[in-house]
Motif scaffolding. Structure first.
Motif, mmCIF file in Angstrom:
data_model
loop_
_atom_site.group_PDB
_atom_site.id
_atom_site.type_symbol
_atom_site.label_atom_id
_atom_site.label_comp_id
_atom_site.label_asym_id
_atom_site.label_seq_id
_atom_site.Cartn_x
_atom_site.Cartn_y
_atom_site.Cartn_z
ATOM 1 N N GLN A 101 -16.165 34.123 -20.283
ATOM 2 C CA GLN A 101 -14.903 33.502 -20.838
ATOM 3 C C GLN A 101 -15.248 33.014 -22.277
ATOM 4 O O GLN A 101 -14.319 33.062 -23.080
ATOM 5 C CB GLN A 101 -14.589 32.107 -19.840
ATOM 6 N N GLN A 104 -15.154 35.944 -24.414
ATOM 7 C CA GLN A 104 -13.562 36.048 -24.876
ATOM 8 C C GLN A 104 -12.996 35.337 -25.804
ATOM 9 O O GLN A 104 -12.179 35.677 -26.571
ATOM 10 C CB GLN A 104 -12.694 35.935 -23.548
ATOM 11 N N SER A 105 -13.315 33.819 -25.818
ATOM 12 C CA SER A 105 -12.628 32.923 -26.555
ATOM 13 C C SER A 105 -12.919 33.226 -28.178
ATOM 14 O O SER A 105 -12.258 33.288 -28.870
ATOM 15 C CB SER A 105 -13.073 31.596 -26.044
ATOM 16 N N GLY A 163 -8.493 37.258 -19.727
ATOM 17 C CA GLY A 163 -9.456 37.987 -18.606
ATOM 18 C C GLY A 163 -8.617 38.847 -17.905
ATOM 19 O O GLY A 163 -9.298 40.044 -17.608
#
Length: 204
Positions: A101, A104-105, A163
């Protein structure tokens, strides 16, 4: 007719390239649909999608002509290009599936900062302004800015879908990468098979 025979290899290779042709036309169609309905205004994004579609179409065309004519040179180049595409696509697909995560951010923030036109599309379609913070002096095309409601930030909204999108893209990419390695194997096998209708004394 045995499935490992000349005709079966030829038909399988033709079917695989017809599938790639359909996928390439679908990619080009999606880009055109996005422009037509105003979902995408970024010429860079549209250009990349169309370029990938045209590239895939050309590869499929080379493979299809090579398979129909049993053309050794076209089949060789098709096999090499398909192998390179497999390596790149497999690597990217695995990376998409492996991103956590936080990564991804960070990736989303880099993309947000580097694409102004795509940023406007996201703000308009998701009805949000700014990524982690919003400066009132910045341009925002979201409808919430014209109303009395406070606009949401885009980072949490995009994060909810990131996601799922990455898993979907990674899964589809992984599936097609295995069809590509199947195509490489079929091409290699087909190139070394002799056409039963050809002159028996001719070279392969």
């Amino acid at each position: 007719m045995v499935c490992g025979g000349f005709a079966c290899s030829k038909n399988c290779l033709c079917a695989l390239n017809l599938l790639y042709t359909l996928v390439s036309l679908l990619l080009i169609g999606i880009a055109a649909w996005g422009i037509g309905f105003g979902l995408i205004s970024s010429l860079r994004v549209v250009g990349v999608v169309i370029a990938v579609g045209i590239f895939l179409f050309l590869i499929a065309l080379v493979g299809l002509i090579g398979a129909v004519k049993h053309h050794q040179v076209l089949l060789f180049f098709y096999m090499i290009i398909l192998l390179l595409v497999f390596i790149v696509q497999f690597s990217v697909s695995c990376a998409c599936l492996a991103l956590n995560q936080e990564q991804q951010s960070q990736l989303l923030e880099v993309g947000w900062n580097n694409t102004a036109s795509a940023r406007n599309d996201i703000q308009r379609n998701l009805n949000c302004c700014g990524f982690r913070s919003f400066n009132p002096n910045d341009t925002c095309l979201a409808s919430c800015l014209q109303s009395s409601h406070k606009c949401s930030l885009c980072a949490p909204i995009i994060g909810e879908y990131a996601g799922e999108v990455l898993r979907f893209v990674g899964g589809i990419g992984l599936f097609f990468s295995f069809t590509e390695i199947l195509g490489v194997w079929l091409t290699y096998r087909y190139r070394n098979q002799k056409d039963p209708r050809a002159n028996p004394s001719a070279f392969l």
